[in-house]
Enzyme design. Structure first.
Site, PDB file in Angstrom:
ATOM      1  N   ASP A  24       0.780  -1.224   0.000  1.00 22.54           N
ATOM      2  CA  ASP A  24       0.000   0.000   0.000  1.00 22.54           C
ATOM      3  C   ASP A  24       0.819   1.283   0.000  1.00 22.54           C
ATOM      4  N   CYS A  55      11.423  -2.356  -3.638  1.00 22.05           N
ATOM      5  CA  CYS A  55      11.803  -3.496  -2.802  1.00 22.05           C
ATOM      6  C   CYS A  55      11.745  -4.756  -3.650  1.00 22.05           C
ATOM      7  N   CYS A  71      -6.534  -2.060   9.820  1.00 19.35           N
ATOM      8  CA  CYS A  71      -5.281  -1.435   9.414  1.00 19.35           C
ATOM      9  C   CYS A  71      -5.540  -0.038   8.877  1.00 19.35           C
ATOM     10  N   ASN A 130      -7.824 -11.958   0.789  1.00 20.71           N
ATOM     11  CA  ASN A 130      -7.874 -13.380   1.083  1.00 20.71           C
ATOM     12  C   ASN A 130      -8.553 -13.526   2.455  1.00 20.71           C
ATOM     13  N   TYR A 152      -8.653 -12.036   8.325  1.00 20.95           N
ATOM     14  CA  TYR A 152      -9.439 -11.684   9.512  1.00 20.95           C
ATOM     15  C   TYR A 152      -9.288 -12.816  10.538  1.00 20.95           C
ATOM     16  N   ASP A 190      -9.259 -12.302  -7.695  1.00 17.82           N
ATOM     17  CA  ASP A 190      -7.874 -12.379  -7.211  1.00 17.82           C
ATOM     18  C   ASP A 190      -6.955 -12.634  -8.398  1.00 17.82           C
ATOM     19  N   ARG A 250      -2.485  -2.359 -15.789  1.00 21.95           N
ATOM     20  CA  ARG A 250      -3.612  -1.436 -15.743  1.00 21.95           C
ATOM     21  C   ARG A 250      -3.143   0.001 -15.556  1.00 21.95           C
ATOM     22  N   GLY A 289       2.174 -11.003  13.178  1.00 23.94           N
ATOM     23  CA  GLY A 289       2.732  -9.933  12.357  1.00 23.94           C
ATOM     24  C   GLY A 289       4.231  -9.962  12.388  1.00 23.94           C
ATOM     25  N   ASP A 336      -2.044 -17.898  11.027  1.00 28.39           N
ATOM     26  CA  ASP A 336      -2.235 -17.314  12.363  1.00 28.39           C
ATOM     27  C   ASP A 336      -3.710 -17.091  12.674  1.00 28.39           C
TER      28      ASP A 336
HETATM   29  N1  LIG Z   1      -3.657 -11.893  12.342  1.00 26.67           N
HETATM   30  C1  LIG Z   1      -3.396 -10.800  11.657  1.00 26.67           C
HETATM   31  N2  LIG Z   1      -4.275 -10.369  10.734  1.00 26.67           N
HETATM   32  C2  LIG Z   1      -3.973  -9.265  10.003  1.00 26.67           C
HETATM   33  C3  LIG Z   1      -2.753  -8.582  10.218  1.00 26.67           C
HETATM   34  C4  LIG Z   1      -1.842  -9.079  11.221  1.00 26.67           C
HETATM   35  O1  LIG Z   1      -0.756  -8.535  11.462  1.00 26.67           O
HETATM   36  N3  LIG Z   1      -2.210 -10.184  11.913  1.00 26.67           N
HETATM   37  N4  LIG Z   1      -2.472  -7.480   9.471  1.00 26.67           N
HETATM   38  C5  LIG Z   1      -3.586  -6.749   8.927  1.00 26.67           C
HETATM   39  C6  LIG Z   1      -3.119  -5.753   7.984  1.00 26.67           C
HETATM   40  S1  LIG Z   1      -2.028  -4.594   8.598  1.00 26.67           S
HETATM   41  C7  LIG Z   1      -3.520  -5.710   6.693  1.00 26.67           C
HETATM   42  S2  LIG Z   1      -3.041  -4.393   5.701  1.00 26.67           S
HETATM   43  C8  LIG Z   1      -4.397  -6.730   6.132  1.00 26.67           C
HETATM   44  C9  LIG Z   1      -4.036  -7.132   4.700  1.00 26.67           C
HETATM   45  O2  LIG Z   1      -5.139  -7.620   4.120  1.00 26.67           O
HETATM   46  P1  LIG Z   1      -5.327  -7.683   2.522  1.00 26.67           P
HETATM   47  O3  LIG Z   1      -4.797  -6.473   1.842  1.00 26.67           O
HETATM   48  O4  LIG Z   1      -6.750  -8.015   2.299  1.00 26.67           O
HETATM   49  O5  LIG Z   1      -4.332  -8.844   2.143  1.00 26.67           O
HETATM   50  P2  LIG Z   1      -4.565 -10.414   1.964  1.00 26.67           P
HETATM   51  O6  LIG Z   1      -5.630 -10.938   2.822  1.00 26.67           O
HETATM   52  O7  LIG Z   1      -3.222 -10.994   2.045  1.00 26.67           O
HETATM   53  O8  LIG Z   1      -5.165 -10.592   0.500  1.00 26.67           O
HETATM   54  C10 LIG Z   1      -4.765  -9.955  -0.597  1.00 26.67           C
HETATM   55  C11 LIG Z   1      -5.241 -10.816  -1.770  1.00 26.67           C
HETATM   56  O9  LIG Z   1      -5.319  -9.965  -2.907  1.00 26.67           O
HETATM   57  C12 LIG Z   1      -4.717 -10.610  -4.019  1.00 26.67           C
HETATM   58  N5  LIG Z   1      -4.285  -9.537  -4.930  1.00 26.67           N
HETATM   59  C13 LIG Z   1      -3.084  -8.925  -5.017  1.00 26.67           C
HETATM   60  N6  LIG Z   1      -3.118  -7.956  -5.954  1.00 26.67           N
HETATM   61  C14 LIG Z   1      -4.382  -7.951  -6.453  1.00 26.67           C
HETATM   62  C15 LIG Z   1      -5.063  -7.147  -7.412  1.00 26.67           C
HETATM   63  O10 LIG Z   1      -4.504  -6.234  -8.008  1.00 26.67           O
HETATM   64  N7  LIG Z   1      -6.396  -7.404  -7.600  1.00 26.67           N
HETATM   65  C16 LIG Z   1      -7.035  -8.407  -6.955  1.00 26.67           C
HETATM   66  N8  LIG Z   1      -8.331  -8.581  -7.168  1.00 26.67           N
HETATM   67  N9  LIG Z   1      -6.404  -9.207  -6.080  1.00 26.67           N
HETATM   68  C17 LIG Z   1      -5.108  -8.960  -5.812  1.00 26.67           C
HETATM   69  C18 LIG Z   1      -3.629 -11.451  -3.427  1.00 26.67           C
HETATM   70  O11 LIG Z   1      -3.313 -12.516  -4.310  1.00 26.67           O
HETATM   71  C19 LIG Z   1      -4.260 -11.914  -2.110  1.00 26.67           C
HETATM   72  O12 LIG Z   1      -4.928 -13.136  -2.241  1.00 26.67           O
HETATM   73  O13 LIG Z   1      -4.384  -7.903   6.950  1.00 26.67           O
HETATM   74  C20 LIG Z   1      -4.672  -7.620   8.309  1.00 26.67           C
HETATM   75  N10 LIG Z   1      -4.845  -8.865   9.035  1.00 26.67           N
HETATM   76  N1  LIG Z   2       7.517  -6.759   3.063  1.00 26.99           N
HETATM   77  C1  LIG Z   2       6.374  -6.324   3.574  1.00 26.99           C
HETATM   78  N2  LIG Z   2       6.258  -5.034   3.948  1.00 26.99           N
HETATM   79  C2  LIG Z   2       5.098  -4.576   4.471  1.00 26.99           C
HETATM   80  C3  LIG Z   2       3.960  -5.409   4.575  1.00 26.99           C
HETATM   81  C4  LIG Z   2       4.114  -6.791   4.196  1.00 26.99           C
HETATM   82  O1  LIG Z   2       3.184  -7.600   4.312  1.00 26.99           O
HETATM   83  N3  LIG Z   2       5.326  -7.193   3.695  1.00 26.99           N
HETATM   84  N4  LIG Z   2       2.782  -4.906   5.047  1.00 26.99           N
HETATM   85  C5  LIG Z   2       2.602  -3.464   5.061  1.00 26.99           C
HETATM   86  C6  LIG Z   2       1.475  -3.110   5.937  1.00 26.99           C
HETATM   87  S1  LIG Z   2      -0.105  -3.286   5.326  1.00 26.99           S
HETATM   88  C7  LIG Z   2       1.630  -2.639   7.172  1.00 26.99           C
HETATM   89  S2  LIG Z   2       0.263  -2.224   8.096  1.00 26.99           S
HETATM   90  C8  LIG Z   2       2.966  -2.373   7.708  1.00 26.99           C
HETATM   91  C9  LIG Z   2       3.044  -2.817   9.140  1.00 26.99           C
HETATM   92  O2  LIG Z   2       4.335  -2.751   9.548  1.00 26.99           O
HETATM   93  P1  LIG Z   2       4.661  -2.465  11.068  1.00 26.99           P
HETATM   94  O3  LIG Z   2       3.803  -1.341  11.566  1.00 26.99           O
HETATM   95  O4  LIG Z   2       6.131  -2.272  11.105  1.00 26.99           O
HETATM   96  O5  LIG Z   2       4.113  -3.802  11.798  1.00 26.99           O
HETATM   97  P2  LIG Z   2       4.753  -5.253  11.986  1.00 26.99           P
HETATM   98  O6  LIG Z   2       5.817  -5.526  10.971  1.00 26.99           O
HETATM   99  O7  LIG Z   2       3.655  -6.228  12.110  1.00 26.99           O
HETATM  100  O8  LIG Z   2       5.440  -5.171  13.423  1.00 26.99           O
HETATM  101  C10 LIG Z   2       6.449  -4.231  13.693  1.00 26.99           C
HETATM  102  C11 LIG Z   2       6.991  -4.437  15.070  1.00 26.99           C
HETATM  103  O9  LIG Z   2       5.963  -4.380  16.053  1.00 26.99           O
HETATM  104  C12 LIG Z   2       6.345  -5.200  17.124  1.00 26.99           C
HETATM  105  N5  LIG Z   2       5.177  -5.469  17.975  1.00 26.99           N
HETATM  106  C13 LIG Z   2       4.369  -6.550  17.983  1.00 26.99           C
HETATM  107  N6  LIG Z   2       3.362  -6.394  18.880  1.00 26.99           N
HETATM  108  C14 LIG Z   2       3.574  -5.195  19.490  1.00 26.99           C
HETATM  109  C15 LIG Z   2       2.868  -4.461  20.500  1.00 26.99           C
HETATM  110  O10 LIG Z   2       1.836  -4.867  21.024  1.00 26.99           O
HETATM  111  N7  LIG Z   2       3.384  -3.236  20.838  1.00 26.99           N
HETATM  112  C16 LIG Z   2       4.519  -2.723  20.284  1.00 26.99           C
HETATM  113  N8  LIG Z   2       4.931  -1.531  20.668  1.00 26.99           N
HETATM  114  N9  LIG Z   2       5.182  -3.399  19.319  1.00 26.99           N
HETATM  115  C17 LIG Z   2       4.713  -4.601  18.912  1.00 26.99           C
HETATM  116  C18 LIG Z   2       6.964  -6.405  16.441  1.00 26.99           C
HETATM  117  O11 LIG Z   2       7.867  -7.051  17.297  1.00 26.99           O
HETATM  118  C19 LIG Z   2       7.665  -5.792  15.242  1.00 26.99           C
HETATM  119  O12 LIG Z   2       9.031  -5.583  15.458  1.00 26.99           O
HETATM  120  O13 LIG Z   2       3.967  -3.054   6.948  1.00 26.99           O
HETATM  121  C20 LIG Z   2       3.854  -2.786   5.569  1.00 26.99           C
HETATM  122  N10 LIG Z   2       5.034  -3.289   4.902  1.00 26.99           N
HETATM  123  S1  SF4 Z   3       8.159  -1.555  -4.578  1.00 28.31           S
HETATM  124 FE1  SF4 Z   3       7.913  -2.644  -2.621  1.00 28.31          FE
HETATM  125  S2  SF4 Z   3       7.637  -1.021  -1.084  1.00 28.31           S
HETATM  126 FE2  SF4 Z   3       7.255  -0.120  -3.102  1.00 28.31          FE
HETATM  127  S3  SF4 Z   3       5.013  -0.326  -3.419  1.00 28.31           S
HETATM  128 FE3  SF4 Z   3       5.997  -2.095  -4.384  1.00 28.31          FE
HETATM  129  S4  SF4 Z   3       5.919  -3.666  -2.806  1.00 28.31           S
HETATM  130 FE4  SF4 Z   3       5.580  -1.711  -1.751  1.00 28.31          FE
HETATM  131 MO   LIG Z   4      -1.629  -3.009   6.978  1.00 27.29          MO
END
Ligand SMILES: Nc1nc2c(c(=O)[nH]1)N[C@H]1C(S)=C(S)[C@@H](COP(=O)(O)OP(=O)(O)OC[C@H]3O[C@@H](n4cnc5c(=O)[nH]c(N)nc54)[C@H](O)[C@@H]3O)O[C@H]1N2
Ligand SMILES: Nc1nc2c(c(=O)[nH]1)N[C@H]1C(S)=C(S)[C@@H](COP(=O)(O)OP(=O)(O)OC[C@H]3O[C@@H](n4cnc5c(=O)[nH]c(N)nc54)[C@H](O)[C@@H]3O)O[C@H]1N2
Ligand code: SF4
Ligand SMILES: [Mo]
Length: 743
Positions: free
Chosen positions: A14, A45, A137, A416, A421, A441, A463, A602, A702
């Site tokens: 995002d 990345c 989120c 997904n 959730y 998807d 796109r 996470g 998870d």
């Molecule tokens: N337990 C737990 N649950 C969490 C979190 C956690 O830390 N712990 N993190 C939460 C957070 S921060 C977030 S952001 C959410 C993420 O939640 P989502 O953004 O809903 O991510 P995913 O559930 O991984 O599903 C994304 C799906 O979209 C598909 N996809 C990718 N690109 C495209 C596209 O361009 N179009 C379409 N139609 N599909 C595509 C991928 O193949 C994948 O199956 O999850 C949350 N849920």
């Molecule tokens: N490669 C990659 N990059 C991503 C994503 C991905 O799926 N892959 N997802 C993106 C998305 S949607 C999001 S929301 C961000 C999230 O990214 P971040 O906000 O960085 O979240 P996390 O990576 O889940 O966890 C970061 C830190 O939080 C710590 N932590 C766990 N529980 C707690 C708590 O209760 N309190 C405190 N203070 N710390 C805690 C963990 O030990 C970890 O070091 O990352 C984004 N960047």
């Molecule tokens: S290049 Fe990596 S950090 Fe930048 S939007 Fe794409 S996936 Fe996210």
């Molecule tokens: Mo997120």
């Protein structure tokens, strides 16, 4: 041979980096960082750089599939996308005739920027049951900020002198653009405060590192407020002139001393005090948004404590502080596009979950409306799509039990659902009971495997893109389409138009292509999408500060509401307070005997975005992280007879368990384990669990061990406890199993 270089926006995650893509004869040759990009220069990345492997992967969906066997049995018939859309629309008509439009729900994720279109469709359809993973989120976070100071803040990394990373750890492969902004600020000498239950990639360079127990964040944040008020470190002029409720706040935090917070968080009191002083006196300071506070059952009040800290330290809308930037005048906003005014008052009341969780409701959106309109000119300010959202667990319950009414169809796009959730069993039972499940998807995700229809989506390389940061900041950019999509893929945005046209909404979807729709949104700028994406590239007006001096804040009082009138009207506590997490050992001492460890989910993995299947099935990425890994302290592992690499069960109080590979590390506290998020095994079709294929979803996801009952939900918003839960860990005794990934 034709060779071109295109400016493309990556939306695998995002952060939406602008990248340079070289295309030869209609094929992607290279994906590189873009040093000249005005918004995200040099940001790329491993996920973005490998995107060509996703679109050409044999697992990639290219045609619509219709279920022919039992739900989930994996038998499909390929049909045309048009036929799929016709049939889906016909089925929806029938269900709406029988049970009303609220019987249709939708859920949506982060990788496609079609959220405003999906909400427009749902509003016009008359269903309030729109939700998305923004519920857990970022989107949810915007509402407490709006209630406190009328907009969602953005940190001014470029000028800040102090950064607080509250469990937030962007890295070179994780939100690269933000990692670069933070790195620049630290290179310039900004102070750094880090809080985390484990040593993370920033803690060693931090000026202060608070090692805290998971889910105790609001305790030390309240103690910070206490120190800042009682040591007279707050911005007196700002507080006097621009806030309401300071006296009540002073009274509320009286007993929230660093000593009190130390007992709860495990961090030393003097460090809590010192960090509060540093944050308050090394201004301008920022506390960038991170996902951690969104994943607690006390999420809302943690977020409120953060908004209060930003305010009383005088950091709002100042250079180097927390910017409240407003809307870009040259592009119609997402919330305008959503046509929120068209959902009737009777239908709004039917939003699932709103009987208990009111903060993410239409009622709140109405309450914030007048002030938002006065200051920002938008009544339904859904920043980051964070207005009214149906409570996901209440949706599964309505599907499963028909209570409070039947939910019979779900459109899951770019999400997904089973993985993202909590409580997979609950989600699964809901989905299995549907009359119609449509999943759109790029791959047959576990959720797609349960669908009646799977629709193939275009990927961002295929796109055109117009990205406006979901109205968070007044910036927009155009991204070119690099290549054509294979087969009969559909643009995510177009799904809503195509269904809309078939369901009587044709007048509201006059655009036949994405480009036409983008042109319409860019009319105020006098730009076409073509010109934006190939010449102008991006637009951001100059930043102005302290706008509130002219307009007041976008709250009912026009001031920063430390004491929130909106919360009070909704019947919620207008002041933040400490709430013990549902499963802390302090609250339930008996748990220490049966479930002695605490886990959080996470800690993002470098190689994919959440549950992204095409990443996990790409050899170059998966070989770097073949299995889901549980981080555990070596002393704890020793007690449990676990060696590095052993498979272990993690069992939560739900009685459910998942298998993870042990990863011994001194970084974490001895009583805390990390459970990775979003795992499934795209290379498998079967499962060890009888009755559920779903690519071994049940083995390591998870979500399987997480709870979603009301006790585990935040009182005001209903979001879920994903961190700070009790568990036991034990060895998989027949644990000779290798990785299921075949390189
Ligand atoms: N337990 C737990 N649950 C969490 C979190 C956690 O830390 N712990 N993190 C939460 C957070 S921060 C977030 S952001 C959410 C993420 O939640 P989502 O953004 O809903 O991510 P995913 O559930 O991984 O599903 C994304 C799906 O979209 C598909 N996809 C990718 N690109 C495209 C596209 O361009 N179009 C379409 N139609 N599909 C595509 C991928 O193949 C994948 O199956 O999850 C949350 N849920
Ligand atoms: N490669 C990659 N990059 C991503 C994503 C991905 O799926 N892959 N997802 C993106 C998305 S949607 C999001 S929301 C961000 C999230 O990214 P971040 O906000 O960085 O979240 P996390 O990576 O889940 O966890 C970061 C830190 O939080 C710590 N932590 C766990 N529980 C707690 C708590 O209760 N309190 C405190 N203070 N710390 C805690 C963990 O030990 C970890 O070091 O990352 C984004 N960047
Ligand atoms: S290049 Fe990596 S950090 Fe930048 S939007 Fe794409 S996936 Fe996210
Ligand atoms: Mo997120």
């Amino acid at each position: 041979m034709s060779k071109e270089t295109k400016w493309v926006i990556c939306s695998t995650c995002d952060i939406n980096c602008g990248l340079l893509v070289t295309v030869e004869d209609g094929k992607v040759k290279s994906i590189k960082k873009n040093p000249d990009h005005p918004l995200t220069p040099n940001s790329i990345c491993i996920k973005g750089a490998n995107a060509n492997k996703y679109i050409t992967h044999p697992d990639r969906l290219t045609h619509a599939l219709k279920r022919v066997g039992e739900r989930g049995s994996g038998q499909w018939e390929q049909i045309s996308t048009k036929q799929a859309l016709d049939e889906i629309a016909d089925k929806m008509k029938k269900l709406i005739a029988e049970d009303g439009p609220e019987t249709i729900g939708s859920t949506y994720g982060w990788s496609s920027n079609a959220g405003a279109a999906s909400r427009r469709f749902m509003n016009l359809l008359g269903s309030p049951n729109w939700t998305w993973t923004g519920y857990v989120c970022l989107a949810n976070s915007t509402v407490p900020s709006k209630a406190t100071y009328g907009f969602w803040q953005f940190p001014d990394f470029h000028n800040t002198k102090c950064i607080v990373l509250l469990g937030h750890a962007p890295g070179p492969q994780r939100w690269t653009a933000e990692y670069l902004w933070i790195k620049d600020a630290l290179d310039r000498g900004a102070k750094l405060i880090v809080t985390d239950p484990r040593r993370n990639s920033y803690s060693d360079q931090a000026d202060i590192f608070l090692q805290v127990k998971p889910a105790t964040d609001s305790a030390y944040l309240l103690a910070w407020i206490n120190v800042i008020i009682y040591e007279d470190l707050y911005d007196k002029e700002f507080v006097k002139k621009w806030t309401v409720g300071f006296e009540q706040l002073t009274e509320r935090v009286k007993d929230y001393t660093p000593e009190w917070a130390s007992e709860i968080t495990g961090a030393p009191a003097d460090k809590i005090r010192e960090s509060a002083r540093m944050y308050a006196t090394t201004g301008p300071a920022v506390i960038p948004w991170g996902a951690v506070p969104d994943h607690h059952a006390n999420s809302t009040q943690t977020l409120r404590a953060l908004t209060i800290l930003r305010s009383i330290t005088g950091n709002l809308d100042v250079p180097g502080g927390e910017l409240l930037m407003g809307y870009h005048p040259e592009i119609s906003s997402d919330d305008e596009f959503e046509l929120n005014e068209r959902l009737s008052p009777e239908q709004r009341k039917k939003q699932l979950g709103v009987d208990r969780f009111k903060l993410l409701s239409w009622e709140t959106l109405e309450k914030t409306g007048p002030a938002m309109e006065k200051v920002w000119g938008k009544k339904y300010s859904n920043q980051v799509s964070g207005g009214a959202m149906a409570h996901p667990a209440s949706m599964w319950e309505a599907m499963k039990t028909g209570k409070p009414y039947r939910m019979r169809a779900l459109i899951s796009q770019c999400n997904n659902t089973l993985n993202s959730y909590p409580n997979t069993t609950h989600v699964y039972e809901g989905l299995m009971n549907l009359d119609l499940l449509v999943v759109m998807d790029l791959i047959k995700s576990p959720t797609a495997q349960l669908a009646d229809y799977i629709l193939p989506a275009t990927h961002w390389l295929e796109r055109p893109n117009l990205f406006n940061y979901w109205d968070w900041i007044p910036v927009y950019q155009g991204g070119e389409q690099a290549v054509e999509a294979p087969g009969e893929c559909l643009h995510d945005w177009m799904l809503w138009r195509e269904l809309g046209v078939r369901l009587g909404q044709e007048k509201d979807w006059p655009w036949e292509s994405m480009e036409e729709a983008y042109d319409e949104r860019l009319k105020p700028a006098g730009l076409t999408w073509e010109k934006l994406s190939t010449q102008v590239r991006a637009s951001a007006p100059e930043i102005t500060f302290k706008k509130y001096e002219q307009t007041g804040f976008g709250t009912p009082s026009g001031k920063v509401e430390l004491y929130s009138s909106i919360f009070e009207e909704l019947g919620y506590d207008p002041m933040p307070s400490w709430v013990e997490p549902p499963e802390s050992h302090a609250r339930k001492p008996e748990l220490a005997k049966t479930h002695p460890l605490t886990f959080f989910t996470g800690m993002r993995e470098n190689y994919w975005f959440h549950s992204f299947g095409l990443g996990r099935s790409t050899k170059e990425l998966r070989s770097r992280e073949p299995d889901p890994r549980m981080q555990i302290h070596p002393d704890t592992a020793y007690e449990l007879d676990l060696s590095d690499g052993d498979w272990a069960w993690v069992e939560s109080t739900s009685g459910k368990r998942i298998k993870l590979r042990s990863w011994l590390s001194n970084d974490t506290a001895p009583d805390v384990v990390r459970v990775p998020h979003g795992w499934w095994y795209p290379e498998t079709t079967g499962s060890e669990e009888p009755g559920a294929a779903l690519s071994s979803l049940w083995k390591s996801a998870d979500a399987v061990i997480l709870h979603d009952s009301d006790e585990y939900c935040d009182k005001e918003q209903g979001n879920f406890q994903l961190r700070g839960l009790a568990c036991k860990v034990y060895k998989v005794e027949d644990g000779t199993e290798g990785t299921s990934y075949i390189a």
